[in-house]
Design an enzyme around this catalytic site. Structure first.
Site, mmCIF file in Angstrom:
data_model
loop_
_atom_site.group_PDB
_atom_site.id
_atom_site.type_symbol
_atom_site.label_atom_id
_atom_site.label_comp_id
_atom_site.label_asym_id
_atom_site.label_seq_id
_atom_site.Cartn_x
_atom_site.Cartn_y
_atom_site.Cartn_z
ATOM 1 N N MET A 40 0.832 -1.206 0.000
ATOM 2 C CA MET A 40 0.000 0.000 0.000
ATOM 3 C C MET A 40 0.860 1.246 0.000
ATOM 4 O O MET A 40 2.038 1.192 0.344
ATOM 5 C CB MET A 40 -0.900 -0.008 1.224
ATOM 6 C CG MET A 40 -2.031 -0.995 1.080
ATOM 7 S SD MET A 40 -3.275 -0.644 2.293
ATOM 8 C CE MET A 40 -4.582 -0.103 1.287
ATOM 9 N N CYS A 41 0.224 2.356 -0.359
ATOM 10 C CA CYS A 41 0.877 3.654 -0.393
ATOM 11 C C CYS A 41 1.652 3.856 0.902
ATOM 12 O O CYS A 41 1.081 3.637 1.971
ATOM 13 C CB CYS A 41 -0.175 4.735 -0.551
ATOM 14 S SG CYS A 41 0.449 6.400 -0.304
ATOM 15 N N PRO A 42 2.919 4.258 0.894
ATOM 16 C CA PRO A 42 3.679 4.747 -0.258
ATOM 17 C C PRO A 42 4.585 3.688 -0.890
ATOM 18 O O PRO A 42 5.386 4.015 -1.741
ATOM 19 C CB PRO A 42 4.549 5.828 0.385
ATOM 20 C CG PRO A 42 4.900 5.247 1.720
ATOM 21 C CD PRO A 42 3.693 4.451 2.148
ATOM 22 N N MET A 43 4.466 2.429 -0.458
ATOM 23 C CA MET A 43 5.451 1.429 -0.855
ATOM 24 C C MET A 43 5.546 1.137 -2.358
ATOM 25 O O MET A 43 6.650 0.981 -2.867
ATOM 26 C CB MET A 43 5.247 0.139 -0.057
ATOM 27 C CG MET A 43 5.708 0.298 1.370
ATOM 28 S SD MET A 43 7.380 0.966 1.435
ATOM 29 C CE MET A 43 7.348 1.843 2.967
ATOM 30 N N ASP A 70 -3.094 -1.562 -5.023
ATOM 31 C CA ASP A 70 -3.496 -0.488 -4.116
ATOM 32 C C ASP A 70 -4.315 0.510 -4.937
ATOM 33 O O ASP A 70 -3.858 0.978 -5.977
ATOM 34 C CB ASP A 70 -2.249 0.188 -3.526
ATOM 35 C CG ASP A 70 -2.584 1.462 -2.764
ATOM 36 O OD1 ASP A 70 -3.724 1.576 -2.270
ATOM 37 O OD2 ASP A 70 -1.708 2.347 -2.674
#
Lengths: 134, 75
Positions: free
Chosen positions: B13-16, B40
């Site tokens: 998920m954000c920011p990954m 995501d």
């Protein structure tokens, strides 16, 4: 010239700890130079003892949040902090607050610099984006 | 679509997805195409935004249910 972004963090709870890391890693991954300045209760977030919890009654659910975040690749606070540093995010502790809160330079995480307001304002004036997280 | 490499960011998920994407790009040469897989919901807007900010070219997007495929040409 590289674009700059600044953030000020004035609280030390888990939510306030994660936001600058999410924004900071994303900006750094976009090629932006990132500076995060920790003041007042935020200062403990850049110490070796940092172990932020959610605020108030939510405190009890911190472990559950961390577990969920691990599941989506974010990891715990310290891992995320290290990742941000590896991406080149700059972290600063406010010199005055360190005095007020009894934080010594040796208590800070390696790589965290001590900065005064004038230096931060210089960075902020050069930045396109400045966020206050508190 | 033709691709030189694939980055599987499914489950992240954000920011990954963006953080991993920025890392992966460094391994590739100019002109090469990277396929990015993500699920995501935020990535739908984030990947085009990242491309427009960094100058890498988004040459294609495909949606398969929840799965998003992005094709990015390295600048």
């Amino acid at each position: 010239m590289t674009e700059k972004m600044c953030m000020v963090v004035s609280e030390g709870t888990f939510d306030k700890a994660m936001m600058p890391l999410i924004m900071g890693t994303t900006a750094a991954a976009t090629g932006t130079e990132v500076h995060v300045f920790y003041t007042f209760f935020g200062t403990k977030l850049v110490t070796k003892k940092a172990n932020p919890k959610l605020p108030g009654m939510w405190r009890l659910f911190t472990g559950m949040f961390v577990k969920k975040m691990k599941g989506v690749g974010i990891g715990n606070y310290n891992e995320f902090m290290k990742q941000a540093m590896d991406l080149g995010v700059n972290f600063y502790a406010c010199s005055t607050t360190m005095n007020l809160m009894g934080v010594k330079e040796s208590d800070l995480l390696p790589g965290v610099k001590v900065l005064g307001a004038a230096s931060f304002l210089k960075l902020a004036s050069e930045s396109k984006t400045t966020l206050f997280i508190g | 679509m033709e691709k030189d490499a694939t980055l599987d960011a499914k489950g992240l998920m954000c920011p990954m997805p963006i953080v991993q994407l920025a890392k992966k790009i460094k391994e590739l040469k100019s002109g090469q195409v990277l396929e990015l897989l993500a699920d995501d919901v935020g990535a739908k807007e984030d990947v085009p935004a990242w491309c427009s900010r960094t100058g890498h070219q988004l040459v294609g997007t495909e949606e398969e249910g929840k799965l998003l495929r992005f094709y990015i040409r390295i600048k």
